[in-house]
Design an enzyme around this catalytic site. Structure first.
Site, mmCIF file in Angstrom:
data_model
loop_
_atom_site.group_PDB
_atom_site.id
_atom_site.type_symbol
_atom_site.label_atom_id
_atom_site.label_comp_id
_atom_site.label_asym_id
_atom_site.label_seq_id
_atom_site.Cartn_x
_atom_site.Cartn_y
_atom_site.Cartn_z
ATOM 1 C CD GLU A 1 5.934 -27.734 11.163
ATOM 2 O OE1 GLU A 1 6.087 -27.441 9.976
ATOM 3 O OE2 GLU A 1 6.410 -28.759 11.680
ATOM 4 C CD GLU B 1 3.202 -32.000 12.218
ATOM 5 O OE1 GLU B 1 4.258 -32.156 11.562
ATOM 6 O OE2 GLU B 1 2.383 -31.109 11.975
HETATM 7 P P1 P53 Z 1 7.291 -33.548 5.226
HETATM 8 C C1 P53 Z 1 10.089 -29.485 7.566
HETATM 9 C C2 P53 Z 1 10.736 -29.765 8.764
HETATM 10 C C3 P53 Z 1 9.994 -30.119 9.892
HETATM 11 C C4 P53 Z 1 8.610 -30.141 9.807
HETATM 12 O O1 P53 Z 1 7.211 -32.977 6.704
HETATM 13 C C5 P53 Z 1 7.966 -29.843 8.623
HETATM 14 C C6 P53 Z 1 8.691 -29.516 7.486
HETATM 15 C C7 P53 Z 1 7.970 -29.192 6.225
HETATM 16 O O2 P53 Z 1 8.569 -29.687 5.129
HETATM 17 O O3 P53 Z 1 6.605 -29.792 8.483
HETATM 18 C C8 P53 Z 1 5.737 -30.535 9.288
HETATM 19 O O4 P53 Z 1 5.900 -33.780 4.792
HETATM 20 C C9 P53 Z 1 4.332 -30.126 8.902
HETATM 21 C C10 P53 Z 1 3.581 -31.179 8.158
HETATM 22 C C11 P53 Z 1 4.556 -32.016 7.349
HETATM 23 C C12 P53 Z 1 5.453 -32.755 8.328
HETATM 24 O O5 P53 Z 1 6.112 -31.848 9.179
HETATM 25 O O6 P53 Z 1 7.983 -32.487 4.460
HETATM 26 O O7 P53 Z 1 3.570 -29.657 9.973
HETATM 27 O O8 P53 Z 1 2.601 -30.570 7.381
HETATM 28 O O9 P53 Z 1 3.964 -32.901 6.473
HETATM 29 C C13 P53 Z 1 6.486 -33.653 7.696
HETATM 30 O O10 P53 Z 1 8.067 -34.812 5.320
#
Ligand code: P53
Length: 485
Positions: free
Chosen positions: A196, A383
């Site tokens: 990211e 993801e």
């Molecule tokens: P969490 C925000 C919006 C979209 C993706 O996020 C994001 C985030 C970060 O807050 O991060 C990615 O754990 C990232 C991972 C993360 C996952 O999305 O905030 O690549 O490390 O854990 C989910 O729910």
């Protein structure tokens, strides 16, 4: 029709949220080891020591005073220190992934496990750990997909060099890349440089004290040069390597057909696509250069940087997709959505997760189609997932139908993108395939996994693993190559 035969079904994780063992086997702290847990309403905090030795803390949106160094308070709980302890459970976890039928597994390498200070000192025990992990994956015919850098930087580099603001960090990063490329040359084929890359949260992620736009884009430039060099180096070491970039993709729709709203959405979208443009097309897009000019942002470059970026373009686009958003030219409509500090407008047509993330499977098809039309290189959804509170029933079962429902619709959207839009999609790795710490909020409560881990927000729990209902659902999806959803 349908998913290609060799489609990479799997799951995704990141070292700082999953691995634990934060000082084990010669590892030294990374910036993320000095960030506390948080919640919906309480943002995570960076704990640090000022130049005069005062202990203080700020949230990630604030700058750190000059000369401040990361500080780990022995009385506080830091979720990354144990996380969900892949470090000690990797055999058990990989066996569970194999049981689900994973073809691939995405993990990140902890920079400070390989180079404890981030400098050119190598920690053999750290290298041996990932050897053991890759060998275990191989035993089960699971292809590793490695994020070289997922949101962390060795704390030493942040404390002493101000992280990615300093060009010297490019060389140190390249040393790290060379070390792992050579070591895992015959064990890893799929890599991606920076997770990211469009989310550059000052100190925790890139080790810089200043949080100004100028500082952020100077650091981004260094990341682009580092990525370009890493891609070229990787291909020299093994021409078979597939090296991608990684972006958080959150497509935005205009709130109305008012041209002002449409322009707002265009700007929101191209701010993310900027990072893809540089790493896929190999140059800064004109709109960004104009924006820098207008705002007096001056990117310091060294002769040769443009060539490195032009010659170091990536082999595929990896992206995370969780939600879409809405843009409005009227600032009164803009609210900050839960747990995620991102400006957004509520979409009346979409349901949201408990954390305010809008569930939008069709948005995934739209994104895939747009990205493929724009860049014409393979795409990899690295993801995707639904953060939710899971309930363990008296008999131990976890009936996460909401998660199954989310995945069903997203898998169907990918299939449409392949069948109807002709997108070249190579794989799908749902986020947090096993429960891990949330990056945004630092909670355990916000779970994504097919596999449950017994651990709460304060670090209490047995760390025991168990299968959720979605585990067998995903197993069938993989077994049928995405036909039985
Ligand atoms: P969490 C925000 C919006 C979209 C993706 O996020 C994001 C985030 C970060 O807050 O991060 C990615 O754990 C990232 C991972 C993360 C996952 O999305 O905030 O690549 O490390 O854990 C989910 O729910």
């Amino acid at each position: 029709m349908g998913f290609p035969k060799n489609f990479l079904w799997g799951g995704a994780t990141a070292a700082n949220q999953y691995e634990g063992g934060y000082l084990s086997g010669g590892k030294e702290p990374s910036t993320l080891d000095a960030i506390t847990g948080g919640s919906h309403t309480e943002p995570r905090r960076i704990t640090f020591k000022t130049k005069d030795g005062q202990l203080e803390s700020v949230t990630r949106e604030h700058r750190l005073p000059e000369g401040a160094v990361g500080y780990i308070d022995p009385d506080l709980y830091y979720p990354s220190h144990v996380a969900t302890d892949f470090y000690h459970h990797y055999k058990e976890d990989i066996a569970l992934f194999a049981e689900m039928g994973f073809k691939c597994f995405r993990l990140s390498i902890n920079w400070s496990r390989i180079c404890p200070k981030g400098t050119d000192e190598v920690n053999e025990e750290g290298l041996a750990f990932y050897d053991a992990v890759f060998d275990e994956l191989k035993k089960h015919n699971i292809e590793p997909v490695v994020t070289i850098n997922h949101f962390d930087i060795p704390m030493y580099l942040a404390d002493n060099l101000d992280g990615w603001s300093n060009r010297k960090v490019i060389d140190y990063f390249l040393f790290f890349c060379e070390t792992i490329f050579k070591r895992y040359k015959n064990k890893v084929k799929y890599w991606m440089t920076f997770n990211e890359i469009n989310f550059l949260r000052s100190w925790t992620q890139i080790g810089i004290h200043d949080n100004s736009k100028q500082a952020k884009f100077q650091a981004a430039h260094h990341l682009f040069v580092a990525s370009g060099k890493a891609v070229q180096l990787g291909h020299e070491i093994n021409p078979e390597f597939q090296i991608g970039m990684m972006v958080a993709y959150i497509p935005s729709y205009p709130m109305s057909s008012r041209p002002e709203d449409v322009l707002e959405a265009l700007q929101f979208n191209r701010d993310q696509e900027f990072y893809i443009d540089v790493q896929v097309k190999g140059y800064y897009p004109a709109h960004k250069l104009k924006e820098f000019e207008r705002e007096n942002i001056v990117i310091e470059k060294v002769p040769g940087d443009d060539e490195i970026i032009a010659n170091g373009t990536v082999d595929y686009i990896g992206f995370s997709y969780y939600m879409s958003t809405v843009s409005s030219a009227n600032p009164e409509n803009v609210k900050f959505v839960g747990g995620n500090q991102m400006p957004a407008v509520k979409n009346p047509y979409l349901a949201e997760s408990e954390w305010g993330w809008a569930v939008d499977p069709l948005g995934l098809r739209i994104s895939l189609s747009k990205l493929y039309d724009r860049y014409h290189i393979p795409l990899f959804v690295v993801e995707n997932g639904f953060g939710a509170v899971d309930v363990v029933e008296a008999d131990g079962s976890i009936n996460d139908d909401y998660r199954i429902d989310y995945f069903k619709k997203h898998v169907a959207a990918m299939k449409d993108a392949i069948d109807l839009d002709g997108v070249d999609l190579i794989g799908y790795t749902p986020w947090g395939c096993i429960d891990l710490v949330s990056a945004g909020t630092g909670e355990m409560k916000k779970r994504y996994g097919f596999i449950y881990v017994d651990l709460d927000d304060n670090g209490h729990g047995s760390l025991a693993r168990s299968r959720k209902k979605s585990f067998s659902w995903y197993q069938e999806v993989i077994a049928s190559n995405g036909e039985k959803i």
